[in-house]
Structures are given as C-alpha cells and as structure tokens.
Design an enzyme around this catalytic site. Structure first.
Site, PDB file in Angstrom:
ATOM      1  N   ILE A  16       0.962  -1.143   0.025  1.00  0.00           N
ATOM      2  CA  ILE A  16       0.130   0.134  -0.147  1.00  0.00           C
ATOM      3  C   ILE A  16       0.914   1.249   0.004  1.00  0.00           C
ATOM      4  O   ILE A  16       1.753   1.294   0.883  1.00  0.00           O
ATOM      5  CB  ILE A  16      -0.941  -0.062   1.107  1.00  0.00           C
ATOM      6  CG1 ILE A  16      -1.606   1.421   1.189  1.00  0.00           C
ATOM      7  CG2 ILE A  16      -0.294  -0.135   2.526  1.00  0.00           C
ATOM      8  CD1 ILE A  16      -2.714   1.258   2.294  1.00  0.00           C
ATOM      9  N   SER A  17       0.833   2.188  -0.965  1.00  0.00           N
ATOM     10  CA  SER A  17       1.531   3.556  -1.186  1.00  0.00           C
ATOM     11  C   SER A  17       1.648   4.207  -0.066  1.00  0.00           C
ATOM     12  O   SER A  17       0.670   4.427   0.808  1.00  0.00           O
ATOM     13  CB  SER A  17       1.218   4.128  -2.417  1.00  0.00           C
ATOM     14  OG  SER A  17       1.448   3.187  -3.453  1.00  0.00           O
TER      15      SER A  17
END
Length: 662
Positions: free
Chosen positions: A61-62
């Site tokens: 997840i960025s």
C-alpha cells in the site's frame, strides 16, 4: 492506545499539507478515509506513518504522500469518472471515491480484488467498481476517463490507457527502464491524437505487469526499444564517483582541495561509532589545515571537554583540578583511538608552526556539559576577579543542584520556584561580555573560553527547561547554539579564519531538505551555515551500507559492537551500494543530471549513539533529498566500529588528562 482519528488528522497536516499537498478535496478525502481499514492485520498502528506497508501477494500500500500527490496531479473533481490500475488494498480508490462520481479499479490479483471489494461494501463506498484483469489494457467499455492513475511502474505509458483518456484527460503513471526505478509522469491528452507530458521526479513502485507493461519476470530483454536505455541511478553514481585511496595516502586529502577556499567545511557522519568516518574526517581536516590555512576544528562535543583537548594541542597548561574530558555517556564518541591519533597530529602540527595566530584549535560546539562550564567560569573569575566570582556563585545557585544531571532541571523549572534562574544566568553572561576588554587584556584566550562557557550555561538552562515541553524547540536551541558558537570562534580567530566542523549528518545536512525541517520544523547548523555563508559553506555527508558500529541500546547504556544491517532497498545508501564502487567521493554539484536525479526524496539512515537494528526502519530512517541536503557525499560500503580508548592507550610523558585522560 493510539488515537487513530487523531493520527489521521496529524498525517494530513504534517505529511501532506506541510509537504505541499494543497488540494482541499484531496486533503479532506484523506482525512475521511480510515487507512487502518486497508492495511494488513497487525499494521494498524503504522497506518498513518508516511511510508509504504506490505499487503498480500507481495504488493504494497503506497505511502500516504504518494497517494495524495498522484490524486492531486490528476486534478479530479465532482462528476469525474476515474480509472485506477492496480487496486492493491483499495485505499487510493476509496480516497478518490470521496471526490469523484465513479471509480473503476482493476487488479490482476483476484484475492486482492475481492478483499478490496469487501472493504468498499463494509465502508459503504458504493461508487467503486472492481474488476480482475490486465490493467495495462484499461477498461474500454467504461471509457473515456477524465483521469487514469496507475499504481505500478511500467516501461512506458500503455497506448491502451492513453487512448481511453477523454480529451483533456490526465494519465498519472510511473515510467522507467528498470522495473523498480521510475519517473512519475503526467500525460495529458490534448487532442484526438496529441498528448503532452510532464515529469514529476523519481519514485519507486512495484512493476506494472501486463501485455503493455512488464512480463512476469520483470525483464525487457525480448522487447524491442525505439530509444537507448536510460542509465540507472546506480550507474550514474558509479560514473560520477571518484574512488578514494587509503586514508594515509596524500591523494585522499587532495581530492578535497576543491573545498579549500570555503569559509566553513562541514563533515558529517552517518553514525557516532564508525571508524572510517573519523579517519576520513581526520584526513580531510589535516589537508585543509596544512594546505588551506584552516585553524578551527569545531566538533559536536561539549565546550569544556573540548577545551581540555585544545589546551593539549596548542601546548597550553591544563586547568587546575580539571576533570578528565569526555567522561559522560557516550564516552566512545570522542574517547577513541581515531580521535586520539588526530589530536596527537594536531599537537605535532602546532609544535612545528609556533605562530599563535596560525595554531589549529580544537573546540566543542555542543550544549550538554553544564557542570564543566560552571566550574570553568568560577575558576576563571576566582583568578581574575574574586568579587565577580562571588556574585556568579549566587547567580548559578539555582542550577547547582542539577549541574551534574541537568536534564532533571527541566522538570523543576516548570514550577514557579525557579522562574528567576534564567534571568540570573543571562545576567551573568551579559556581565562577562561587558567586561570583555578588561578581562581580555589579562588573557584573551582564557577569556574566549570563559565567555563561551557562560553562553553555554545560558543556553543549557533554556535547553533543559524547554526539553520537557517537547517539539522542535530543544533541538533548534541546541543547533542554534552550536552555530552561534561557530560564529564566535570565527570572529575570535580573525577575519580570515576558516573552520572545519565535525558533526552528525543530521546536524550538517541542510534540514530544509529532510524530514526534520519539512515535517518537524527543525533547523540545524548546516542550514544556518548555508544561510549565513552561502557558497562559502560546504556540506559533506558520509554514509555506509553495512558493517559494525559502536553504539548503545538505550541512553546511558553500555557500549556494544553491533552489526549494521544492510541498507534498505528504498534508501540512498542502497543506491550507493548498488553502484559497485566500494569507497568514493561524490561531488554532487559537478553533474547537473545526477544532481537532478538525486533531488527525489528517499530514505536515508541516521544512527546516533543508540542503534536498534530490530526497529531500524522506524528508528533510524527518514526522508531526505540528498542533492539539496549535501554538496558532496563520501561513501564507504563496509565499515567497522571505533575502538574505545583503554588503559593500554595511555602514552608516556603526557599528562593523563591529555588528550583523553583515563
């Protein structure tokens, strides 16, 4: 227990707004969507730290900042239809769903797609459609799109995605010739068959796998290319790197002649316990002293302790009843064989010079040793002005109970009983300075020492008091004190004086281009030197990939020889390691293309006197822009811990307080 809504608000204010995200709708959407609902179980407490987190299928997840940046770049708004390629956890799609009319998101991993769909349903986000498939082909039956965001890096912008943009639509995509090294591009469709392109700097995303992306093995070996391959960043570093010879080779110091005309040269270190950093700084400093007339060596050490060393190197008698220097934690930082060898060299150098104005001095910049400073002031006044000594003792009375453990003073100072202490200490400092001419006629060198001790006491009183309020105040006071001490030294040594500063990278790398300044509003001596001296200041960082380091596990703990973990894959250190040159000087200002590539913010490692490998990513890494933080960078791929001084290192014929009395 962590207050997640509060942490979410802090993320928006600190990691997004302060770093330049200004779109109100993006900020409010990030404030609304609970990121903790999209991270893997067990990672909820880290949901609002500004970093990527692992999820299933080897994906991530960025980090929140990148999510916000890409959405802001896409310029989305109410009524828009948006395509996302790479659903992942679903977080970015959820954020966009709070802004636009409809979000279409494609994920090639069926498990991730289904999990994201369930999250959207549970949160009531009913304007998101999820599909499993090859995102590089887009979603033709839902096109055209006002914006397309791709959360993976491809070798180029897929033609299918460009064609599915509406005229005026924006495609945001990481692109690069290496699967893990990309540039963030914004492609805007300007007409039926015309597009414009903007480059927003370097990023690192997982590879974009698909028919118009990377194959499963991540290689482009079998793909024709219409242009020459762009060199990777490690290759560019290798090409610009100037290999370093042995420390004792004169050629080592000669490489730094380019900085010989600066007023101040600041030499950093990535840890306080690495031998190569001390030896490199010693070799550079010897050259600057011998060939370029530098006379000030100002170090991240307490003034009274360094003053004992200064007396030794400048062949002056020791103070009566002076305690041996550097007895407080962390003793190994300055009581080590590398420092001892350099101090002995300074003494021999000064013996050859014998001209007082050209003697090289050793000075402390730091704020900690209140006890030693009080003793130095009182001893000096006892000798030159007994009546002033009596007054000083009264004024310092409020500090006396705390001078050996001054951090406890901060707690007491918050009560009304000690409100007058600051005024008394400042008054003593002002009085000493007012008598400067009279005292200086008796002994100018000693007067510089005593006035600096008085300044240190005044700063230390404020430092230990405000440290209990938290925030950036105590750090800023400390580094401002160090900078002002440097200014006083330059003034005292004359208009042509030049100084070398030894301090940690966190102090000498310009704070404005690190997480310190951007997120925490902290300043440091490197920033202040640039603002004061401009191009007359050279900021040189030092770094390493792995090896051993002398450090403690807790403050005031025992020194241990610890193994330094290999550098993080997303760090500047890993770029230097991957370049394949084991030790080098990187003159960042000499290569404009490289300097621009190094503008991008990456992780950088900071090891102080405490090192906790088990929590290294959270404890010892921070974001920085290397080419703005430093003018040059010195690299040692493998390093070793310093050797603390022991009884076996005591020399003969030298008083036991010199250089580092035991």
């Amino acid at each position: 227990m962590l207050d997640l809504p509060d942490a979410r608000n802090r993320m928006v204010e600190v990691h997004l707004s302060r770093r330049g995200i200004h779109d109100h709708e993006v900020l409010e959407a990030m404030r609304e969507v609970p990121r903790e609902a999209f991270v893997a179980p067990g990672f909820e407490e880290f949901a609002y730290e500004d970093g990527p987190l692992p999820i299933a299928e080897g994906q991530t997840i960025s980090q929140p900042y990148i999510v916000a940046l890409m959405i802001e770049m896409a310029e989305i708004g109410p009524g828009d239809h948006v395509l996302e390629v790479g659903t992942g956890s679903g977080y970015a799609a959820a954020v966009m769903s709070r802004i636009v009319e409809r979000v279409y998101t494609i994920e090639r991993h069926a498990g991730l797609a289904e999990t994201a769909r369930q999250r959207f349903e549970e949160l009531g986000y009913n304007n998101i459609e999820v599909r499993t498939g090859d995102g590089t082909k887009g979603w033709p039956d839902a096109a055209p799109f006002d914006a397309i965001l791709v959360a993976a890096g491809g070798p180029g912008a897929p033609l299918a995605l460009q064609e599915q943009l509406d005229v005026g639509g924006r495609l945001i995509i990481p692109v690069g010739d290496e699967p893990h090294d990309q540039r963030l591009l914004k492609v805007t469709r300007t007409g039926a068959a015309t597009y414009s392109e903007e480059d927003f700097g370097g990023v690192r995303f997982v590879p974009l796998i698909g028919e118009q992306g990377w194959p499963e093995n991540g290689s482009l070996a079998d793909r024709p290319s219409g242009r020459a391959r762009m060199r990777s960043l490690p290759e560019m570093i290798a090409a610009a790197a100037e290999p370093l010879p042995d420390f004792d080779d004169p050629a080592f110091g000669e490489l730094f002649d380019r900085f010989g005309d600066r007023r101040v040269v600041l030499l950093g270190e990535a840890s306080h316990g690495t031998s190569e950093f001390y030896r490199a700084r010693a070799a550079i400093t010897r050259r600057l002293i011998e060939k370029h007339g530098f006379t000030i060596v100002a170090v991240e050490a307490d003034w009274p302790d360094a003053a004992a060393i200064d007396r030794y190197v400048r062949h002056r008698s020791s103070r009566a009843d002076a305690d041996p220097p550097f007895q407080r934690f962390p003793t190994w930082m300055w009581r080590n064989t590398d420092v001892a060898a350099f101090v002995d060299w300074m003494r021999l150098h000064n013996e050859r010079i014998r001209i007082s104005s050209r003697l090289a001095g050793f000075y402390g910049l730091d704020i900690y040793n209140m006890s030693g400073s009080i003793a130095a002031v009182l001893q000096y006044l006892d000798r030159v002005d007994p009546q002033a000594a009596k007054i000083a003792r009264e004024r310092y009375g409020c500090l006396t109970p705390w001078q050996n453990e001054p951090s406890t003073y901060g707690r007491v100072a918050l009560t009304s009983g000690y409100e007058k202490c600051e005024q008394a200490v400042l008054e003593q400092c002002r009085e000493l300075l007012a008598k400067q001419l009279d005292y200086a006629q008796q002994d100018g060198v000693d007067f510089l020492d005593v006035t600096q001790n008085a300044r240190l006491i005044a700063s230390a009183e404020r430092y230990y008091r405000i440290m209990y309020y938290g925030g950036a105040q105590s750090w800023n006071l400390r580094d401002t004190h160090m900078f002002e001490t440097l200014e006083h030294l330059l003034e005292a040594r004359g208009p042509n004086a030049k100084a070398v500063v030894w301090a940690h990278n966190s102090h000498i790398g310009d704070a404005r281009y690190t997480e310190m300044g951007i997120v925490r509003d902290e300043v440091n001596i490197g920033q202040l030197c640039r603002q004061r001296f401009g191009d007359g200041a050279a900021l040189i960082g030092l770094g390493t990939h792995s090896g051993t380091v002398a450090a403690a596990s807790d403050w005031d703990g025992e020194m241990e020889i610890k193994r330094v973990r290999p550098s993080h894959s997303d760090s500047y250190e890993r770029l230097c390691h991957d370049c394949g040159v084991s030790r080098f000087l990187l003159d960042i200002k000499r290569d404009d293309t490289l300097r621009e590539r190094l503008l991008e913010r990456r992780l950088e490692r900071f090891i102080g006197v405490i090192y906790r490998p088990e929590t290294e990513l959270r404890s010892h890494y921070a974001d920085a822009s290397l080419s703005q933080q430093f003018d040059a960078f010195v690299w040692f791929d493998e390093t070793a811990a310093v050797t603390p001084l022991g009884p076996e290192h005591v020399g003969t014929g030298v008083p036991d307080t010199y250089p580092l009395g035991l």
